[in-house]
Design an enzyme around this catalytic site. Sequence first.
Site, mmCIF file in Angstrom:
data_model
loop_
_atom_site.group_PDB
_atom_site.id
_atom_site.type_symbol
_atom_site.label_atom_id
_atom_site.label_comp_id
_atom_site.label_asym_id
_atom_site.label_seq_id
_atom_site.Cartn_x
_atom_site.Cartn_y
_atom_site.Cartn_z
ATOM 1 N N LYS A 11 -11.465 -6.837 2.856
ATOM 2 C CA LYS A 11 -12.674 -6.143 2.468
ATOM 3 C C LYS A 11 -12.508 -5.383 1.151
ATOM 4 O O LYS A 11 -13.488 -5.102 0.458
ATOM 5 C CB LYS A 11 -13.048 -5.102 3.553
ATOM 6 C CG LYS A 11 -13.380 -5.645 4.899
ATOM 7 C CD LYS A 11 -13.667 -4.450 5.830
ATOM 8 C CE LYS A 11 -13.828 -4.874 7.257
ATOM 9 N NZ LYS A 11 -14.001 -3.688 8.147
ATOM 10 N N GLY A 12 -11.281 -5.006 0.855
ATOM 11 C CA GLY A 12 -11.026 -4.020 -0.195
ATOM 12 C C GLY A 12 -11.652 -4.280 -1.554
ATOM 13 O O GLY A 12 -11.986 -3.346 -2.267
ATOM 14 N N ASP B 90 -8.327 -5.741 -4.821
ATOM 15 C CA ASP B 90 -8.358 -4.303 -5.106
ATOM 16 C C ASP B 90 -6.955 -3.788 -5.401
ATOM 17 O O ASP B 90 -6.764 -2.976 -6.298
ATOM 18 C CB ASP B 90 -8.992 -3.518 -3.948
ATOM 19 C CG ASP B 90 -8.326 -3.807 -2.614
ATOM 20 O OD1 ASP B 90 -7.875 -4.949 -2.401
ATOM 21 O OD2 ASP B 90 -8.243 -2.896 -1.773
ATOM 22 N N ASP C 19 0.278 -4.817 -3.471
ATOM 23 C CA ASP C 19 1.270 -3.877 -2.940
ATOM 24 C C ASP C 19 2.597 -4.636 -2.819
ATOM 25 O O ASP C 19 3.327 -4.785 -3.797
ATOM 26 C CB ASP C 19 0.709 -3.383 -1.597
ATOM 27 C CG ASP C 19 1.497 -2.267 -0.958
ATOM 28 O OD1 ASP C 19 2.711 -2.185 -1.174
ATOM 29 O OD2 ASP C 19 0.918 -1.468 -0.205
ATOM 30 N N VAL D 186 -3.559 5.206 -1.315
ATOM 31 C CA VAL D 186 -4.801 5.541 -2.015
ATOM 32 C C VAL D 186 -6.015 4.984 -1.278
ATOM 33 O O VAL D 186 -5.943 3.930 -0.632
ATOM 34 C CB VAL D 186 -4.794 5.029 -3.473
ATOM 35 C CG1 VAL D 186 -3.877 5.867 -4.344
ATOM 36 C CG2 VAL D 186 -4.432 3.554 -3.564
ATOM 37 N N ASP E 32 -9.230 1.637 1.824
ATOM 38 C CA ASP E 32 -9.469 2.399 3.047
ATOM 39 C C ASP E 32 -8.202 2.997 3.662
ATOM 40 O O ASP E 32 -7.080 2.606 3.318
ATOM 41 C CB ASP E 32 -10.081 1.479 4.101
ATOM 42 C CG ASP E 32 -9.037 0.512 4.674
ATOM 43 O OD1 ASP E 32 -8.373 -0.177 3.871
ATOM 44 O OD2 ASP E 32 -8.856 0.472 5.902
ATOM 45 N N ARG F 128 -13.832 3.944 2.121
ATOM 46 C CA ARG F 128 -14.016 2.816 1.192
ATOM 47 C C ARG F 128 -15.087 3.087 0.143
ATOM 48 O O ARG F 128 -15.007 2.580 -0.966
ATOM 49 C CB ARG F 128 -14.420 1.548 1.949
ATOM 50 C CG ARG F 128 -13.285 0.871 2.696
ATOM 51 C CD ARG F 128 -13.704 -0.534 3.096
ATOM 52 N NE ARG F 128 -12.916 -1.046 4.202
ATOM 53 C CZ ARG F 128 -11.741 -1.660 4.068
ATOM 54 N NH1 ARG F 128 -11.233 -1.845 2.878
ATOM 55 N NH2 ARG F 128 -11.105 -2.089 5.134
HETATM 56 C C1 PRP Z 1 -4.983 -4.822 1.174
HETATM 57 C C2 PRP Z 1 -5.490 -5.288 -0.181
HETATM 58 C C3 PRP Z 1 -4.767 -6.568 -0.407
HETATM 59 C C4 PRP Z 1 -3.466 -6.395 0.367
HETATM 60 C C5 PRP Z 1 -2.368 -6.113 -0.588
HETATM 61 O O1 PRP Z 1 -5.736 -5.428 2.171
HETATM 62 O O2 PRP Z 1 -6.882 -5.464 -0.185
HETATM 63 O O3 PRP Z 1 -5.497 -7.685 0.062
HETATM 64 O O4 PRP Z 1 -3.641 -5.263 1.240
HETATM 65 O O5 PRP Z 1 -1.179 -5.867 0.090
HETATM 66 P P1 PRP Z 1 0.118 -6.728 -0.116
HETATM 67 O O6 PRP Z 1 0.344 -6.882 -1.591
HETATM 68 O O7 PRP Z 1 1.188 -5.859 0.520
HETATM 69 O O8 PRP Z 1 -0.048 -8.017 0.594
HETATM 70 P P2 PRP Z 1 -5.741 -4.899 3.675
HETATM 71 O O9 PRP Z 1 -4.807 -5.733 4.499
HETATM 72 O O10 PRP Z 1 -5.509 -3.415 3.695
HETATM 73 O O11 PRP Z 1 -7.194 -5.261 4.159
HETATM 74 P P3 PRP Z 1 -8.617 -4.730 3.622
HETATM 75 O O12 PRP Z 1 -8.760 -5.185 2.184
HETATM 76 O O13 PRP Z 1 -9.600 -5.369 4.516
HETATM 77 O O14 PRP Z 1 -8.598 -3.218 3.711
#
Ligand code: PRP
Length: 181
Positions: free
Chosen positions: A45-46, A102, A105, A155, A161, A167
Amino acid sequence: MKMPDALDKVLLDEETIAARVRKLAAQISADYAGIDELVLIGVLKGAFIFLADLARHLTVTHCVDFIALSSYTRSAISRGAVRLIMDTRASVTDRHVLIVEDIVDTGFTLDYLLRNFRARKPASLHTCTLLSKPDRRQVNVPIDYLGFEISDVWVVGYGLDYNDRFRTLPYIAALKQQAHG
Ligand code: PRP
């Protein structure tokens, strides 16, 4: 507007984000000038807010599609496992694809997406992320368009989120340490 108690401080305010998004859009528009159509793939979703703002500043012809993933990157037992829970609606074969995230990580999600999309034989495949936490990286992934590098703090806001909250904050803020343990 009062900042929620769980938040520590604003890292990127609305104006700073907006200025960077406009620059990224200008750079992307210049790089893709002359192509028929750019397919923006937002990772739910991010990325939904970043994608909406970025797309509205693009001058290159584009369309928007989404993909949803479920990641287990924070779980020790299934480190790096990513599961596709909703695919794009349209085919990307022979089309110019830009993956819009978004945050990058560990890199596991983007690495999965790149491998998955390469297999679909797009005309080109590039990546754009608003945020990157280089200190957290576990797998090297190419980032073609980057908004901001940030340090290893949790963050929220502007799409990001904590337990699905915060969000829709217009800025990006650090969560207090005690709020996420
Ligand atoms: C977050 C973000 C990325 C992913 C990055 O998604 O939107 O897709 O984590 O992390 P990584 O580099 O460690 O793989 P999340 O799983 O939190 O889901 P969301 O976007 O629905 O909040």
